[in-house]
Write a protein that holds these residues in place. Sequence first.
Motif, mmCIF file in Angstrom:
data_model
loop_
_atom_site.group_PDB
_atom_site.id
_atom_site.type_symbol
_atom_site.label_atom_id
_atom_site.label_comp_id
_atom_site.label_asym_id
_atom_site.label_seq_id
_atom_site.Cartn_x
_atom_site.Cartn_y
_atom_site.Cartn_z
ATOM 1 N N ARG A 259 0.845 -1.196 0.000
ATOM 2 C CA ARG A 259 0.000 0.000 0.000
ATOM 3 C C ARG A 259 0.875 1.239 0.000
ATOM 4 N NH1 ARG A 259 -5.727 -0.942 2.858
ATOM 5 N NH2 ARG A 259 -6.070 -2.946 1.880
ATOM 6 N N LEU A 260 0.411 2.274 -0.638
ATOM 7 C CA LEU A 260 1.127 3.553 -0.575
ATOM 8 C C LEU A 260 0.604 4.284 0.655
ATOM 9 C CD1 LEU A 260 1.129 4.672 -4.332
ATOM 10 C CD2 LEU A 260 2.730 3.169 -3.109
ATOM 11 N N GLY A 262 -0.325 7.000 3.322
ATOM 12 C CA GLY A 262 -0.702 8.395 3.126
ATOM 13 C C GLY A 262 -1.713 8.570 1.993
ATOM 14 N N PHE A 263 -2.208 7.430 1.462
ATOM 15 C CA PHE A 263 -3.213 7.503 0.399
ATOM 16 C C PHE A 263 -4.370 6.569 0.744
ATOM 17 C CE2 PHE A 263 0.660 8.952 -1.423
ATOM 18 C CZ PHE A 263 0.266 10.026 -2.202
ATOM 19 N N ARG A 316 -11.346 2.637 -6.995
ATOM 20 C CA ARG A 316 -11.278 2.689 -5.524
ATOM 21 C C ARG A 316 -11.188 4.128 -5.010
ATOM 22 N NH1 ARG A 316 -9.794 -1.731 -7.917
ATOM 23 N NH2 ARG A 316 -9.425 -3.602 -6.658
#
Length: 394
Positions: A259-260, A262-263, A316
Amino acid sequence: MATDTAIASKFGLHGATAYTRLSHVDGQAGELVIRGFAAEELATKATYEEAAYLLWTDRLPGAAALDAFKHDLVRERRLPGATMALLRAAAQQAIEPMDALRMAVGTLTLRNEDEVAAATVAQRDGLAVVARFPVIVAAYWRMLRGLEPITPRADFDHATNYLYMLTGEAPSASRVRALETYLVALIDHALNASTFAARTIISTQSDLISAVTGAVGALKGALHGGAPGPALQTVLDISAQPNADAERFLRDKLARGERLMGFGHRDYKVRDPRTYVLSTAARQVYEAEGQIDVYQLAIEIEHIAVRLLAEYKPGRDLYANVEYYAGLLLHGVGLPAALFTPTFAIARSAGWVAHCLEQQQANRLMQPQSVYTGSLHRTWVPLQDRLSSLLPLE
Ligand code: ACO
């Protein structure tokens, strides 16, 4: 059955669980309202003390009321000896700052002999929570590095005093303003996971310190308050590359299924409204510190990340959340990444207290329902007849 579990875990406890007059999130419009004010306006205009007073009373304080409130907070800053002893023991074992904070919150039940008079025990404990969180975090951070804690200064307000207690130096006006913007922007956010934890605990007629202890535990996790450190690290890792290729770096992460940080957000399906004020405050502090290139790289990375998230996770609606710019801003203010989540706790502490007070005013036990996805109508097998007894526990 697997499908039921997947559905249940996907939607979580997402239905309305409490009435609140404190704050409201409109995730489609990208709006956060705190006591009727747009969060962006509060964050750029209010001091932390004004915002806390507003949250707890639903009124903007006049000068005399604000002075009295600040005075009460200053009086509550002194940590009992037992709290200091616990922090020293934790520092000797190099316990993580969030765990040290969680342990120290429990000691807030201990009172100083000159405690502030308050209408209820919860109000008194609420003042202690808000006043002492920065003192605990700053003292512990210094102990961890073998330094003596710095006594709070009564003439410094909440934000200034926190920075002062970390370094022993009076902070610059740009750093104070950036930190204050952060503290107010994050002061409350409807029924987020940690606030939900606090309200659930206090709804059992437990006490405020227990509720806030639970909230600190909930905030610590990587999917909630633990994101800004890793989010900032992405920016720093990319900037450390000789020929920085942000797109390659982010693509590799997404290709590995990471997962990135902060997003994405459970509520916001657009850019988190708090990112606008935090981004502006971060720019100002990076300009003042002569490091605008770090800020500009972060902006560039946000644009690339949003584009790649739309490619890898179409539909998403994943955009920057508050933590992306929180990490950047706090780094610009001079805080180490290890203090990002404890600083989030400092910001959210007044919100947790406000929710606990509100819950107490019209309490009903919070007990959300679960969806059972297990077996039904099984037949008991006597021990000697069980063939599957060597199978591992599920
Ligand atoms: N990077 C890559 N993919 C993501 C991300 C992300 N940051 N966020 C969500 N997704 C993907 C998921 O992999 C999932 O994909 P799938 O449908 O193929 O399985 C889909 O988007 C939906 O994700 P969920 O986890 O179901 O969404 P949820 O609403 O539960 O998650 C959360 C919200 C936890 C914030 C998530 O977006 C995330 O993990 N973000 C990174 C951590 C982070 O920044 N946390 C701070 C949140 S802000 C705060 O707490 C103050």
